[in-house]
Design a protein around this motif. Sequence first.
Motif, PDB file in Angstrom:
ATOM      1  N   TYR A  33     -93.385 -34.753  -9.736  1.00 26.27           N
ATOM      2  CA  TYR A  33     -92.257 -33.955  -9.249  1.00 26.27           C
ATOM      3  C   TYR A  33     -91.555 -33.264 -10.418  1.00 26.27           C
ATOM      4  CZ  TYR A  33     -92.618 -37.775  -5.780  1.00 26.27           C
ATOM      5  OH  TYR A  33     -93.058 -38.718  -4.885  1.00 26.27           O
ATOM      6  N   TYR A  35     -87.528 -32.082 -10.939  1.00 26.38           N
ATOM      7  CA  TYR A  35     -86.154 -32.030 -10.449  1.00 26.38           C
ATOM      8  C   TYR A  35     -85.326 -31.209 -11.431  1.00 26.38           C
ATOM      9  CZ  TYR A  35     -87.050 -36.097  -7.360  1.00 26.38           C
ATOM     10  OH  TYR A  35     -87.516 -36.955  -6.399  1.00 26.38           O
ATOM     11  N   GLN A  37     -81.282 -30.684 -12.744  1.00 29.13           N
ATOM     12  CA  GLN A  37     -79.905 -31.183 -12.728  1.00 29.13           C
ATOM     13  C   GLN A  37     -79.022 -30.137 -13.376  1.00 29.13           C
ATOM     14  OE1 GLN A  37     -79.054 -34.967 -14.753  1.00 29.13           O
ATOM     15  NE2 GLN A  37     -77.729 -35.465 -13.036  1.00 29.13           N
ATOM     16  N   LYS A  41     -74.098 -31.716 -12.434  1.00 29.00           N
ATOM     17  CA  LYS A  41     -74.803 -33.000 -12.418  1.00 29.00           C
ATOM     18  C   LYS A  41     -75.514 -33.308 -11.114  1.00 29.00           C
ATOM     19  CE  LYS A  41     -73.371 -33.821 -16.581  1.00 29.00           C
ATOM     20  NZ  LYS A  41     -74.311 -33.622 -17.710  1.00 29.00           N
ATOM     21  N   PHE A  42     -75.679 -32.303 -10.239  1.00 29.30           N
ATOM     22  CA  PHE A  42     -76.440 -32.559  -9.022  1.00 29.30           C
ATOM     23  C   PHE A  42     -77.927 -32.505  -9.330  1.00 29.30           C
ATOM     24  CE2 PHE A  42     -73.000 -32.948  -6.366  1.00 29.30           C
ATOM     25  CZ  PHE A  42     -72.144 -31.876  -6.416  1.00 29.30           C
ATOM     26  N   LEU A  43     -78.648 -33.525  -8.887  1.00 33.22           N
ATOM     27  CA  LEU A  43     -80.098 -33.615  -9.070  1.00 33.22           C
ATOM     28  C   LEU A  43     -80.770 -33.114  -7.807  1.00 33.22           C
ATOM     29  CD1 LEU A  43     -80.820 -37.056 -10.694  1.00 33.22           C
ATOM     30  CD2 LEU A  43     -82.044 -34.966 -11.231  1.00 33.22           C
ATOM     31  N   ILE A  45     -84.585 -31.607  -6.027  1.00 33.30           N
ATOM     32  CA  ILE A  45     -86.023 -31.436  -6.168  1.00 33.30           C
ATOM     33  C   ILE A  45     -86.368 -29.950  -6.239  1.00 33.30           C
ATOM     34  CG2 ILE A  45     -86.334 -31.454  -3.660  1.00 33.30           C
ATOM     35  CD1 ILE A  45     -88.832 -32.777  -6.327  1.00 33.30           C
ATOM     36  N   PHE A  90     -86.039 -32.632 -15.020  1.00 32.02           N
ATOM     37  CA  PHE A  90     -86.657 -33.958 -15.071  1.00 32.02           C
ATOM     38  C   PHE A  90     -87.989 -33.943 -14.337  1.00 32.02           C
ATOM     39  CE2 PHE A  90     -83.426 -36.531 -16.974  1.00 32.02           C
ATOM     40  CZ  PHE A  90     -82.216 -35.957 -16.631  1.00 32.02           C
ATOM     41  N   GLN A 102     -90.049 -44.094  -7.862  1.00 35.89           N
ATOM     42  CA  GLN A 102     -90.280 -42.938  -8.724  1.00 35.89           C
ATOM     43  C   GLN A 102     -89.826 -43.263 -10.142  1.00 35.89           C
ATOM     44  OE1 GLN A 102     -89.010 -39.140  -7.224  1.00 35.89           O
ATOM     45  NE2 GLN A 102     -89.852 -39.539  -5.202  1.00 35.89           N
ATOM     46  N   PHE A 104     -88.966 -41.589 -13.820  1.00 39.57           N
ATOM     47  CA  PHE A 104     -88.512 -40.314 -14.356  1.00 39.57           C
ATOM     48  C   PHE A 104     -88.758 -40.212 -15.853  1.00 39.57           C
ATOM     49  CE2 PHE A 104     -86.143 -38.169 -10.971  1.00 39.57           C
ATOM     50  CZ  PHE A 104     -86.139 -39.160 -10.004  1.00 39.57           C
ATOM     51  N   GLY A 105     -88.989 -38.980 -16.288  1.00 37.16           N
ATOM     52  CA  GLY A 105     -89.057 -38.708 -17.713  1.00 37.16           C
ATOM     53  C   GLY A 105     -87.663 -38.593 -18.298  1.00 37.16           C
ATOM     54  N   PRO A 106     -87.580 -38.385 -19.602  1.00 33.71           N
ATOM     55  CA  PRO A 106     -86.277 -38.336 -20.281  1.00 33.71           C
ATOM     56  C   PRO A 106     -85.529 -37.029 -20.096  1.00 33.71           C
ATOM     57  CG  PRO A 106     -88.037 -37.998 -21.854  1.00 33.71           C
ATOM     58  CD  PRO A 106     -88.700 -38.308 -20.552  1.00 33.71           C
ATOM     59  N   ARG A 109     -83.686 -30.428 -21.847  1.00 36.49           N
ATOM     60  CA  ARG A 109     -82.418 -29.703 -21.779  1.00 36.49           C
ATOM     61  C   ARG A 109     -82.665 -28.260 -22.163  1.00 36.49           C
ATOM     62  NH1 ARG A 109     -82.691 -34.515 -22.160  1.00 36.49           N
ATOM     63  NH2 ARG A 109     -81.118 -35.974 -21.426  1.00 36.49           N
TER      64      ARG A 109
ATOM     65  N   TYR B  36     -80.750 -46.300  -7.536  1.00 37.77           N
ATOM     66  CA  TYR B  36     -81.169 -45.788  -8.828  1.00 37.77           C
ATOM     67  C   TYR B  36     -79.904 -45.614  -9.667  1.00 37.77           C
ATOM     68  CZ  TYR B  36     -85.948 -44.491  -7.416  1.00 37.77           C
ATOM     69  OH  TYR B  36     -87.255 -44.512  -7.000  1.00 37.77           O
ATOM     70  N   SER B  41     -77.544 -38.765 -20.298  1.00 41.38           N
ATOM     71  CA  SER B  41     -78.604 -38.098 -21.059  1.00 41.38           C
ATOM     72  C   SER B  41     -79.987 -38.718 -20.857  1.00 41.38           C
ATOM     73  CB  SER B  41     -78.294 -38.079 -22.564  1.00 41.38           C
ATOM     74  OG  SER B  41     -77.120 -37.355 -22.803  1.00 41.38           O
ATOM     75  N   GLN B  42     -80.143 -39.532 -19.822  1.00 44.91           N
ATOM     76  CA  GLN B  42     -81.457 -40.098 -19.526  1.00 44.91           C
ATOM     77  C   GLN B  42     -81.880 -39.725 -18.107  1.00 44.91           C
ATOM     78  OE1 GLN B  42     -81.809 -44.285 -20.392  1.00 44.91           O
ATOM     79  NE2 GLN B  42     -80.514 -44.149 -22.205  1.00 44.91           N
ATOM     80  N   GLY B  43     -83.139 -39.969 -17.804  1.00 39.56           N
ATOM     81  CA  GLY B  43     -83.624 -39.765 -16.453  1.00 39.56           C
ATOM     82  C   GLY B  43     -83.197 -40.902 -15.540  1.00 39.56           C
ATOM     83  N   PRO B  44     -83.123 -40.664 -14.244  1.00 38.92           N
ATOM     84  CA  PRO B  44     -82.776 -41.740 -13.306  1.00 38.92           C
ATOM     85  C   PRO B  44     -83.748 -42.919 -13.434  1.00 38.92           C
ATOM     86  CG  PRO B  44     -82.676 -39.621 -12.208  1.00 38.92           C
ATOM     87  CD  PRO B  44     -83.281 -39.393 -13.558  1.00 38.92           C
ATOM     88  N   PRO B  99     -89.840 -36.391  -2.242  1.00 43.49           N
ATOM     89  CA  PRO B  99     -88.809 -36.475  -3.285  1.00 43.49           C
ATOM     90  C   PRO B  99     -87.607 -37.293  -2.855  1.00 43.49           C
ATOM     91  CG  PRO B  99     -89.486 -34.209  -2.892  1.00 43.49           C
ATOM     92  CD  PRO B  99     -90.071 -35.029  -1.786  1.00 43.49           C
ATOM     93  N   LEU B 100     -86.900 -37.796  -3.840  1.00 42.59           N
ATOM     94  CA  LEU B 100     -85.637 -38.474  -3.581  1.00 42.59           C
ATOM     95  C   LEU B 100     -84.558 -37.427  -3.341  1.00 42.59           C
ATOM     96  CD1 LEU B 100     -85.861 -41.110  -6.443  1.00 42.59           C
ATOM     97  CD2 LEU B 100     -86.155 -41.537  -4.001  1.00 42.59           C
ATOM     98  N   PHE B 102     -80.762 -37.030  -3.855  1.00 42.71           N
ATOM     99  CA  PHE B 102     -79.643 -37.650  -4.557  1.00 42.71           C
ATOM    100  C   PHE B 102     -78.328 -37.090  -4.035  1.00 42.71           C
ATOM    101  CE2 PHE B 102     -81.633 -40.009  -7.994  1.00 42.71           C
ATOM    102  CZ  PHE B 102     -82.887 -39.438  -8.080  1.00 42.71           C
TER     103      PHE B 102
END
Lengths: 113, 112
Positions: A33, A35, A37, A41-43, A45, A90, A102, A104-106, A109, B36, B41-44, B99-100, B102
Motif C-alpha cells: 500500500y 498512504y 499523511q 496528520k490525516f493518514l 490510502i 508511507f 499491516q 508500515f515503513g518509516p 518526507r 495502532y 515521525s514514524q510509521g503506524p 487498506p486501513l 484511520f
Amino acid sequence: DTAVSQTPKYLVTQMGNDKSIKCEQNLGHDTMYWYKQDSKKFLKIMFSYNNKELIINETVPNRFSPKSPDKAHLNLHINSLELGDSAVYFCASSSGQGRKTQYFGPGTRLLVL
Amino acid sequence: DAKTTQPPSMDCAEGRAANLPCNHSTISGNEYVYWYRQIHSQGPQYIIHGLKNNETNEMASLIITEDRKSSTLILPHATLRDTAVYYCIVRSPNSGNTPLVFGKGTRLSVIA
C-alpha cells in the motif's frame, strides 16, 4: 532486518519536477500500500497492490503512478510535482494469511518548494 | 467498516496505566477492533486486536465491553516512549487485504 523500508527518507524538490519513492518489504507479503499523511496528520490510502496487480486507486491525481516490479516492491512515481504534494508518504504491506496486520515503513518526507 | 470515536487527547503520568477509550456503537457482529499507534515521525505500528474477549500481549491489553459498543486500550505502565497518537479501527474479517481507514485518533502524552 528491516521489514518495510523506504527510500529516500527525505526528499526536497522544486515544483514541476518528477520524483520517485521506493518501497521494499522482506516479509513475504502479497499486498502493498501507499498512504499519504498531510500537514493535518490525516493518514489516507492512495493505492493498494495485491500480487503486483492494482487493487485500489483512490481519487489520486494521475500524476501519481505506482509501479510494482515484483511482490516485494512498490514504487511511487510522481510527475509534475505541486506544492500540495508536500506530505509524508508511507508504504505498508500485509499478508492474505492470518490476522492481516499491516506493517508500515518509516515514511518519506516530501517537501515541494 | 464501523465508525469509531476517540477523545482527541489524553495525558498520563509516567509509570501509571494509560487507559484509552474508543466508542464503536455501530460495530457489527463479525467486526474486529484493532489498535495502532503512530509515534512522532514514524510509521503506524500495530498494537493489538480483538473480537469480543479481552486480549493481552506484550504491548497492551484490550478490554471490549460485553455489548461490544466500546473498548479500552490499556498500557499498564506507560513510559515516555509511549507518547504517540493511538488509532482505534474497526474492521470486518472479510476486509481481506484492504487498506486501513484511520480516524483522528487520540494523542497520548506521557508526562514525567
